[in-house]
Design a protein around this motif. Structure first.
Motif, short mmCIF file in Angstrom:
data_model
loop_
_atom_site.label_atom_id
_atom_site.label_comp_id
_atom_site.label_asym_id
_atom_site.label_seq_id
_atom_site.Cartn_x
_atom_site.Cartn_y
_atom_site.Cartn_z
N LEU A 192 0.94 -1.32 0.34
CA LEU A 192 -0.18 -0.65 -0.09
C LEU A 192 1.17 1.03 -0.29
N HIS A 193 2.41 1.14 0.68
CA HIS A 193 2.82 2.63 0.95
C HIS A 193 3.36 2.79 -0.40
N VAL A 194 4.37 1.66 -1.15
CA VAL A 194 4.52 1.80 -2.26
C VAL A 194 3.66 2.91 -3.52
N LYS A 195 2.64 1.62 -3.28
CA LYS A 195 1.48 2.32 -4.00
C LYS A 195 0.94 4.07 -3.78
N THR A 196 0.99 4.18 -2.87
CA THR A 196 1.15 5.67 -2.75
C THR A 196 2.14 6.37 -3.30
N LEU A 197 3.85 6.17 -3.09
CA LEU A 197 4.94 6.37 -3.20
C LEU A 197 4.95 6.69 -4.78
N CYS A 198 4.07 5.47 -5.52
CA CYS A 198 3.90 6.12 -6.52
C CYS A 198 2.90 6.98 -7.11
N ARG A 199 2.11 7.29 -6.69
CA ARG A 199 1.05 7.74 -6.59
C ARG A 199 1.43 9.60 -6.26
N LYS A 200 2.11 9.39 -5.51
CA LYS A 200 2.76 10.96 -4.43
C LYS A 200 3.71 11.90 -5.71
N LEU A 201 4.78 10.90 -6.35
CA LEU A 201 6.07 11.04 -6.77
C LEU A 201 5.74 11.10 -8.51
N SER A 202 4.39 10.65 -9.25
CA SER A 202 4.09 10.71 -10.12
C SER A 202 5.01 9.51 -10.90
N ALA A 203 5.12 8.46 -10.31
CA ALA A 203 6.21 7.45 -10.39
C ALA A 203 5.27 5.98 -11.50
N LYS A 204 5.84 5.23 -12.69
CA LYS A 204 5.46 5.20 -13.17
C LYS A 204 4.95 3.41 -12.57
N ASN A 205 6.48 3.10 -11.51
CA ASN A 205 6.50 1.97 -10.28
C ASN A 205 7.33 2.09 -9.79
N ARG A 206 7.75 0.81 -9.55
CA ARG A 206 8.47 0.99 -7.94
C ARG A 206 10.00 1.63 -8.48
N THR A 207 10.20 0.65 -9.27
CA THR A 207 11.63 1.06 -10.02
C THR A 207 11.60 2.82 -10.64
N ASP A 208 10.76 3.42 -11.28
CA ASP A 208 10.61 4.78 -11.52
C ASP A 208 10.39 5.27 -10.03
N ALA A 209 9.83 5.09 -8.89
CA ALA A 209 10.26 6.10 -7.76
C ALA A 209 11.58 6.85 -7.08
N ALA A 210 12.45 5.40 -7.26
CA ALA A 210 13.27 5.05 -6.80
C ALA A 210 14.09 6.16 -7.43
N MET A 211 14.36 5.84 -8.94
CA MET A 211 15.11 6.96 -10.06
C MET A 211 14.58 8.26 -9.56
N ILE A 212 13.09 8.20 -8.95
CA ILE A 212 13.47 10.20 -9.06
C ILE A 212 13.28 10.38 -7.78
N ALA A 213 13.41 9.85 -6.53
CA ALA A 213 13.97 9.95 -5.22
C ALA A 213 15.94 10.73 -5.40
N ARG A 214 16.43 9.36 -6.38
CA ARG A 214 17.71 9.05 -6.57
C ARG A 214 18.72 10.47 -7.70
N ASP A 215 17.84 10.58 -8.31
CA ASP A 215 17.85 12.27 -8.87
C ASP A 215 17.31 12.92 -8.46
N ALA A 216 16.58 13.09 -7.84
CA ALA A 216 16.41 14.43 -6.33
C ALA A 216 17.13 14.73 -5.34
N GLY A 217 18.36 13.37 -4.94
CA GLY A 217 19.20 13.61 -4.28
C GLY A 217 18.87 13.26 -2.90
N PHE A 218 17.54 12.96 -2.57
CA PHE A 218 16.98 11.67 -1.54
C PHE A 218 18.20 11.03 -1.16
N ALA A 219 17.36 11.08 0.21
CA ALA A 219 19.02 10.23 1.47
C ALA A 219 18.29 9.38 2.22
#
Length: 205
Positions: A178-205
């Protein structure tokens, strides 16, 4: 009639911006889904009064994509749009010659007005975004995530499975799902891999 190229890999974002820009009849828009398509469109159908690039779409490689588009634009304005980039990224983009920086948190009407402002040769960056204080490791999208969502996101960035994240956080696997689903929605990510890439590109740690 302003000629605008909107390059973003999320259909909804492209279509929403185009809708508001074309609503008053003052703009004609073209669309691209990645940097390669954007550069090809600039060559085939340009020049454009403004090219708008999504910071995290395929092919961008951070600000390298901005540099390539500026080179191809023949001196015409190129701006960035992003839902995740930090203020530091925005400042560097402007220093490299970007016509502006538009956070996706801007209301669609304000975003459309900003696009026209940049097409007129002005530089645009919302004061509220550029002056916002950021702590180390914090990014604009981090503020809308709960502490638990941040923990799950860090698990995604380590390429962990839902089961592994659940074990580490002592939660049920269905809760992680459920958290993964919410994260994808909040980050406008297509999937879990996309969410991780978006976070990495933004400098999230």
């Amino acid at each position: 009639m302003l000629k605008i190229l909107i390059a973003d890999d999320h259909d909804l974002v492209r279509e929403t911006i185009a809708l508001f820009l074309e609503a008053d009849g003052g703009c004609q828009t073209e669309a691209a889904r990645d940097l390669k398509e954007a550069l090809k469109t600039m060559e085939a159908e340009g020049p454009f009064d403004l090219v708008l690039l999504d910071y995290t779409m395929p092919g961008m490689k951070g600000l390298e994509g901005l540099d390539a588009a500026l080179k191809a634009s023949g001196g015409r304005p190129v701006g960035l749009i992003s839902g995740t980039a930090t203020r530091d990224v925005a400042e560097e983009a402007l220093a490299r010659g970007a016509a502006g920086f538009l956070p996706k948190t801007l209301p669609a009407r304000s975003l459309a007005n900003a696009v026209k402002f940049m097409a007129a040769g002005e530089v645009f960056a919302p004061l509220s975004f550029m002056s916002a204080a950021e702590g180390p490791g914090e990014t604009p999208f981090a503020e809308v995530l709960s502490p638990r969502e941040k923990q799950v996101l860090r698990g995604l960035m380590k390429a962990q499975s839902n089961k592994e994240i659940a074990r580490d956080l002592d939660l049920q696997e269905v809760t992680i799902k459920l958290h993964v689903k919410t994260l994808c929605r909040k980050l406008s990510a297509k999937n879990r891999t996309d969410a991780a890439m978006i976070a990495r590109d933004a400098g999230f740690a």
